[in-house]
Scaffold this motif. Structure first.
Motif, PDB file in Angstrom:
ATOM      1  N   UNK A  39       0.829  -1.205   0.000  1.00 28.09           N
ATOM      2  CA  UNK A  39       0.000   0.000   0.000  1.00 28.09           C
ATOM      3  C   UNK A  39       0.861   1.252   0.000  1.00 28.09           C
ATOM      4  N   UNK A  40       1.959   1.235   0.750  1.00 28.28           N
ATOM      5  CA  UNK A  40       2.856   2.389   0.804  1.00 28.28           C
ATOM      6  C   UNK A  40       3.510   2.628  -0.552  1.00 28.28           C
ATOM      7  N   UNK A  41       3.912   1.560  -1.221  1.00 28.65           N
ATOM      8  CA  UNK A  41       4.550   1.736  -2.532  1.00 28.65           C
ATOM      9  C   UNK A  41       3.527   2.238  -3.556  1.00 28.65           C
ATOM     10  N   UNK A  42       2.280   1.759  -3.487  1.00 29.93           N
ATOM     11  CA  UNK A  42       1.250   2.252  -4.396  1.00 29.93           C
ATOM     12  C   UNK A  42       0.949   3.726  -4.140  1.00 29.93           C
ATOM     13  N   UNK A  43       0.882   4.129  -2.871  1.00 28.53           N
ATOM     14  CA  UNK A  43       0.638   5.534  -2.541  1.00 28.53           C
ATOM     15  C   UNK A  43       1.788   6.399  -3.027  1.00 28.53           C
ATOM     16  N   UNK A  44       3.019   5.926  -2.878  1.00 27.03           N
ATOM     17  CA  UNK A  44       4.183   6.675  -3.340  1.00 27.03           C
ATOM     18  C   UNK A  44       4.162   6.821  -4.860  1.00 27.03           C
ATOM     19  N   UNK A  45       3.817   5.776  -5.571  1.00 27.60           N
ATOM     20  CA  UNK A  45       3.722   5.847  -7.030  1.00 27.60           C
ATOM     21  C   UNK A  45       2.628   6.825  -7.458  1.00 27.60           C
ATOM     22  N   UNK A  46       1.482   6.799  -6.781  1.00 30.75           N
ATOM     23  CA  UNK A  46       0.387   7.709  -7.116  1.00 30.75           C
ATOM     24  C   UNK A  46       0.791   9.158  -6.844  1.00 30.75           C
ATOM     25  N   UNK A  48       3.874  10.344  -6.864  1.00 29.04           N
ATOM     26  CA  UNK A  48       4.851  10.726  -7.888  1.00 29.04           C
ATOM     27  C   UNK A  48       4.162  11.021  -9.208  1.00 29.04           C
ATOM     28  N   UNK A  49       3.173  10.232  -9.569  1.00 27.48           N
ATOM     29  CA  UNK A  49       2.432  10.453 -10.807  1.00 27.48           C
ATOM     30  C   UNK A  49       1.680  11.780 -10.751  1.00 27.48           C
ATOM     31  N   UNK A  50       1.043  12.067  -9.617  1.00 25.89           N
ATOM     32  CA  UNK A  50       0.312  13.317  -9.454  1.00 25.89           C
ATOM     33  C   UNK A  50       1.262  14.509  -9.522  1.00 25.89           C
ATOM     34  N   UNK A  51       2.398  14.412  -8.829  1.00 23.30           N
ATOM     35  CA  UNK A  51       3.373  15.504  -8.853  1.00 23.30           C
ATOM     36  C   UNK A  51       3.934  15.700 -10.255  1.00 23.30           C
ATOM     37  N   UNK A  52       4.145  14.609 -10.948  1.00 23.58           N
ATOM     38  CA  UNK A  52       4.675  14.698 -12.312  1.00 23.58           C
ATOM     39  C   UNK A  52       3.668  15.369 -13.242  1.00 23.58           C
ATOM     40  N   UNK A  53       2.406  14.979 -13.149  1.00 28.80           N
ATOM     41  CA  UNK A  53       1.404  15.596 -14.022  1.00 28.80           C
ATOM     42  C   UNK A  53       1.170  17.053 -13.644  1.00 28.80           C
ATOM     43  N   UNK A  54       1.235  17.387 -12.355  1.00 28.24           N
ATOM     44  CA  UNK A  54       1.089  18.789 -11.942  1.00 28.24           C
ATOM     45  C   UNK A  54       2.255  19.619 -12.463  1.00 28.24           C
ATOM     46  N   UNK A  55       3.459  19.064 -12.404  1.00 30.37           N
ATOM     47  CA  UNK A  55       4.619  19.781 -12.929  1.00 30.37           C
ATOM     48  C   UNK A  55       4.513  19.970 -14.437  1.00 30.37           C
ATOM     49  N   UNK A  56       4.070  18.909 -15.134  1.00 31.26           N
ATOM     50  CA  UNK A  56       3.899  19.023 -16.585  1.00 31.26           C
ATOM     51  C   UNK A  56       2.866  20.086 -16.935  1.00 31.26           C
ATOM     52  N   UNK A  57       1.778  20.116 -16.179  1.00 29.88           N
ATOM     53  CA  UNK A  57       0.744  21.122 -16.437  1.00 29.88           C
ATOM     54  C   UNK A  57       1.270  22.513 -16.146  1.00 29.88           C
ATOM     55  N   UNK A  58       2.054  22.664 -15.086  1.00 27.04           N
ATOM     56  CA  UNK A  58       2.603  23.978 -14.743  1.00 27.04           C
ATOM     57  C   UNK A  58       3.604  24.431 -15.792  1.00 27.04           C
ATOM     58  N   UNK A  59       4.342  23.507 -16.339  1.00 31.16           N
ATOM     59  CA  UNK A  59       5.326  23.876 -17.368  1.00 31.16           C
ATOM     60  C   UNK A  59       4.617  24.243 -18.660  1.00 31.16           C
ATOM     61  N   UNK A  60       3.552  23.525 -19.000  1.00 33.64           N
ATOM     62  CA  UNK A  60       2.827  23.795 -20.236  1.00 33.64           C
ATOM     63  C   UNK A  60       1.921  25.010 -20.137  1.00 33.64           C
ATOM     64  N   UNK A  61       1.569  25.462 -18.939  1.00 35.86           N
ATOM     65  CA  UNK A  61       0.660  26.581 -18.738  1.00 35.86           C
ATOM     66  C   UNK A  61       1.341  27.876 -19.170  1.00 35.86           C
ATOM     67  N   UNK A  62       0.744  28.614 -20.095  1.00 40.12           N
ATOM     68  CA  UNK A  62       1.365  29.868 -20.533  1.00 40.12           C
ATOM     69  C   UNK A  62       1.402  30.876 -19.378  1.00 40.12           C
ATOM     70  N   UNK A  63       2.401  31.744 -19.382  1.00 38.45           N
ATOM     71  CA  UNK A  63       2.520  32.722 -18.295  1.00 38.45           C
ATOM     72  C   UNK A  63       1.308  33.648 -18.192  1.00 38.45           C
ATOM     73  N   UNK A  64       0.714  33.999 -19.326  1.00 39.73           N
ATOM     74  CA  UNK A  64      -0.446  34.886 -19.289  1.00 39.73           C
ATOM     75  C   UNK A  64      -1.617  34.198 -18.584  1.00 39.73           C
ATOM     76  N   UNK A  65      -1.801  32.912 -18.818  1.00 46.59           N
ATOM     77  CA  UNK A  65      -2.871  32.179 -18.156  1.00 46.59           C
ATOM     78  C   UNK A  65      -2.609  32.083 -16.660  1.00 46.59           C
ATOM     79  N   UNK A  66      -1.362  31.871 -16.298  1.00 47.89           N
ATOM     80  CA  UNK A  66      -1.026  31.825 -14.871  1.00 47.89           C
ATOM     81  C   UNK A  66      -1.280  33.172 -14.215  1.00 47.89           C
ATOM     82  N   UNK A  67      -0.976  34.246 -14.934  1.00 49.25           N
ATOM     83  CA  UNK A  67      -1.208  35.586 -14.400  1.00 49.25           C
ATOM     84  C   UNK A  67      -2.714  35.845 -14.249  1.00 49.25           C
ATOM     85  N   UNK A  68      -3.489  35.426 -15.246  1.00 51.34           N
ATOM     86  CA  UNK A  68      -4.948  35.582 -15.150  1.00 51.34           C
ATOM     87  C   UNK A  68      -5.516  34.765 -13.994  1.00 51.34           C
ATOM     88  N   UNK A  69      -5.009  33.564 -13.830  1.00 45.31           N
ATOM     89  CA  UNK A  69      -5.480  32.725 -12.727  1.00 45.31           C
ATOM     90  C   UNK A  69      -5.130  33.355 -11.383  1.00 45.31           C
TER      91      UNK A  69
END
Length: 162
Positions: A39-46, A48-69
């Motif tokens: 269970x601990x390894x599954x939680x750690x993988x989840x 890491x996956x969530x952090x990775x997708x959040x980082x990818x979304x933050x990198x892909x998010x244009x600066x103007x959209x981040x400023x508007x948000x």
């Protein structure tokens, strides 16, 4: 030969039916440890996956959209202030119209009379214009109407006989 009992040793506990033995308890504990590790390894993988997708979304998010948000809470606050002002303006307009309602009713009663007076004045002017000599008087004084009366056809030029 039999082993004599040692003085500090307890006699073995008799096994009751339905009671797990030490081997069963040890196997259950090892199973629980394995399940917790899984269970601990599954939680750690989840995570890491969530952090990775959040980082990818933050990198892909244009600066103007981040400023508007980032400005969105201030915009919502400004919008709520504007709506409050609009509501107070609408209330003020309702009160003003309620006060002006008697004046509008008086105008409604007065307008037909004014229209009747205007049509009577136009009729009087039309009849005056048909009197002999009034057109000559109007030309002499410079007070001629720019348009002929509506109920009379335009005058035709007359031919003179020689």
């Amino acid at each position: 030969m039999t082993n004599p009992k040692r003085p500090g040793r307890r006699p073995p506990t008799p096994k009751l039916p339905g009671m797990p033995g030490p081997a069963d308890v040890l196997a259950a504990a090892q199973g629980a440890v394995e399940a917790a590790q899984s269970a601990a390894s599954q939680a750690l993988e989840a995570a890491q996956l969530t952090a990775s997708s959040a980082f990818d979304a933050a990198v892909r998010l244009p600066p103007a959209s981040a400023q508007l948000a980032a400005q969105l809470p201030d915009l919502v606050e400004s919008l709520s202030i504007a709506i409050d002002r609009l509501n107070s303006t609408i209330d003020r307009l309702d009160r003003t119209l309620a006060l002006a309602d008697p004046a509008f009713a008086a105008y409604d009663r007065l307008l037909p009379r004014l229209e009747a007076m205007i049509s009577l004045g136009e009729e009087v002017l039309g009849r005056l214009a048909r009197l002999p000599g009034v057109a000559l008087l109007g030309r002499l004084t410079g007070m001629t109407g720019t348009e002929p009366p509506a109920d009379q056809p335009p005058a035709k030029p007359r031919r003179r006989r020689k």
